[in-house]
Design a protein around this motif. Structure first.
Motif, PDB file in Angstrom:
ATOM      1  N   LYS A 127      32.783  53.829 -14.692  1.00  0.00           N
ATOM      2  CA  LYS A 127      31.389  53.426 -14.561  1.00  0.00           C
ATOM      3  C   LYS A 127      31.214  52.495 -13.362  1.00  0.00           C
ATOM      4  O   LYS A 127      30.269  52.634 -12.580  1.00  0.00           O
ATOM      5  N   ASP A 128      32.130  51.546 -13.223  1.00  0.00           N
ATOM      6  CA  ASP A 128      32.040  50.627 -12.096  1.00  0.00           C
ATOM      7  C   ASP A 128      32.133  51.372 -10.768  1.00  0.00           C
ATOM      8  O   ASP A 128      31.383  51.096  -9.839  1.00  0.00           O
ATOM      9  N   TRP A 129      33.048  52.304 -10.717  1.00  0.00           N
ATOM     10  CA  TRP A 129      33.195  53.071  -9.481  1.00  0.00           C
ATOM     11  C   TRP A 129      31.891  53.804  -9.191  1.00  0.00           C
ATOM     12  O   TRP A 129      31.380  53.789  -8.073  1.00  0.00           O
ATOM     13  N   ALA A 130      31.352  54.415 -10.214  1.00  0.00           N
ATOM     14  CA  ALA A 130      30.115  55.175 -10.047  1.00  0.00           C
ATOM     15  C   ALA A 130      28.998  54.289  -9.522  1.00  0.00           C
ATOM     16  O   ALA A 130      28.287  54.654  -8.581  1.00  0.00           O
ATOM     17  N   GLU A 131      28.873  53.123 -10.101  1.00  0.00           N
ATOM     18  CA  GLU A 131      27.791  52.245  -9.685  1.00  0.00           C
ATOM     19  C   GLU A 131      27.990  51.686  -8.281  1.00  0.00           C
ATOM     20  O   GLU A 131      27.031  51.431  -7.563  1.00  0.00           O
ATOM     21  N   GLN A 132      29.257  51.528  -7.916  1.00  0.00           N
ATOM     22  CA  GLN A 132      29.526  51.017  -6.574  1.00  0.00           C
ATOM     23  C   GLN A 132      29.299  52.056  -5.491  1.00  0.00           C
ATOM     24  O   GLN A 132      28.977  51.730  -4.358  1.00  0.00           O
ATOM     25  N   HIS A 133      29.479  53.305  -5.856  1.00  0.00           N
ATOM     26  CA  HIS A 133      29.436  54.328  -4.812  1.00  0.00           C
ATOM     27  C   HIS A 133      28.292  55.314  -4.907  1.00  0.00           C
ATOM     28  O   HIS A 133      28.130  56.150  -4.029  1.00  0.00           O
ATOM     29  N   ILE A 134      27.508  55.195  -5.936  1.00  0.00           N
ATOM     30  CA  ILE A 134      26.425  56.168  -6.108  1.00  0.00           C
ATOM     31  C   ILE A 134      25.480  56.178  -4.915  1.00  0.00           C
ATOM     32  O   ILE A 134      24.991  57.227  -4.487  1.00  0.00           O
ATOM     33  N   GLU A 135      25.272  54.994  -4.378  1.00  0.00           N
ATOM     34  CA  GLU A 135      24.384  54.863  -3.221  1.00  0.00           C
ATOM     35  C   GLU A 135      24.882  55.707  -2.053  1.00  0.00           C
ATOM     36  O   GLU A 135      24.140  56.466  -1.438  1.00  0.00           O
ATOM     37  N   GLU A 136      26.159  55.559  -1.813  1.00  0.00           N
ATOM     38  CA  GLU A 136      26.800  56.285  -0.721  1.00  0.00           C
ATOM     39  C   GLU A 136      26.708  57.796  -0.933  1.00  0.00           C
ATOM     40  O   GLU A 136      26.447  58.565  -0.006  1.00  0.00           O
ATOM     41  N   VAL A 137      26.910  58.192  -2.164  1.00  0.00           N
ATOM     42  CA  VAL A 137      26.827  59.612  -2.491  1.00  0.00           C
ATOM     43  C   VAL A 137      25.405  60.128  -2.277  1.00  0.00           C
ATOM     44  O   VAL A 137      25.200  61.186  -1.688  1.00  0.00           O
ATOM     45  N   ASN A 138      24.443  59.338  -2.709  1.00  0.00           N
ATOM     46  CA  ASN A 138      23.063  59.749  -2.551  1.00  0.00           C
ATOM     47  C   ASN A 138      22.653  59.881  -1.088  1.00  0.00           C
ATOM     48  O   ASN A 138      21.934  60.797  -0.717  1.00  0.00           O
ATOM     49  N   GLU A 139      23.150  58.949  -0.297  1.00  0.00           N
ATOM     50  CA  GLU A 139      22.860  59.034   1.131  1.00  0.00           C
ATOM     51  C   GLU A 139      23.461  60.295   1.728  1.00  0.00           C
ATOM     52  O   GLU A 139      22.830  60.989   2.534  1.00  0.00           O
TER      53      GLU A 139
END
Lengths: 135, 135
Positions: free
Chosen positions: B111-123
């Motif tokens: 979950k932490d990984w997801a929250e840290q990187h979701i932004e990057e993925v969305n971009e």
DNA sequence: CAGAATCCAAATCGATACTG
DNA sequence: CAGTATCGATTTGGATTCTG
């Protein structure tokens, strides 16, 4: 009024929950990494870039369709980078992006957990199956 | 000799690979935790034990069938414990085992990984979609 | 070589109704 | 309350064939 009100409400709740789940980052990540081919591709690419056909050979049993499909979605998510060299015949290389490498680390953590606890899980399964078989 | 030899060999490779993947602990774990309802159930139980119907209510949109099915497989794997109190009507409680709590920690890491990187993925997604739209 | 398109079989999921 | 059983809709994955 209508006799379908209750059913409609349940349906509505389900749809909303579905939307919630789909928009949840954690779930998105979980769905992505647990795709049958993703972990294989990412770990293959963790060792260096590879050509399309090399991946297909290294990951025996994958059909071109699934390989392309998986690679495309990973590219879209910024996990792998695709490089086309316009020679004849064309050459296409895939490699992990920094984000992809980072993901590869997470996958390693998951792998470690799996290896540390698989024994325990298997024992639990055996116990469960043994007591169920006594039906 | 036979014209099917090549196809047969591919088929054989696929079957073997399938078996390999299915027996791989990492993949088993990945498949388990990415099940649509597993992470929801585990995180619900991380806060304490719950009754069947409470779970059903807390996790809106899950059908009894899926709830039971998921709970059973988690029980089989030693992740949740099921306690039946033979009162009238019966009462069944579910709670995380130590292994389950441990898994819950892994899920937190994911979950932490997801929250840290979701932004990057969305971009990355936006960029990809933008360039694709230019077709 | 690297993929796209089509077709089809199989597994999955959910709704619904019923039971101890 | 805590499930089980059944059925239908949907999704998914693979084989196969074709193309720039």
């Amino acid at each position: 009024m209508a006799t379908t009100t209750a059913a409609q409400r349940r349906e509505k709740a389900r749809v909303e929950y579905d939307a919630f789940i789909k928009s949840c980052p954690t779930n998105q990540l979980l769905v992505r990494i647990s795709d049958k081919w993703v972990s294989l591709i990412v770990s293959a690419l963790a060792e260096g870039s590879m050509r399309y056909s090399d991946l297909g050979r290294k990951i025996a049993g994958v059909s071109p369709k699934m390989l392309t499909q998986t690679l495309r979605s990973l590219e879209r998510d910024g996990i792998v980078a695709r490089t086309v060299t316009p020679s004849v015949p064309v050459r296409v290389d895939y490699e992990l992006t920094p984000l992809g490498m980072n993901l590869s680390c997470l996958l390693t953590a998951v792998k470690d957990w799996a290896e540390q606890h698989i024994e325990e899980v298997n024992e639990a399964r055996d116990r469960y199956d043994a007591s169920s078989a006594a039906s």
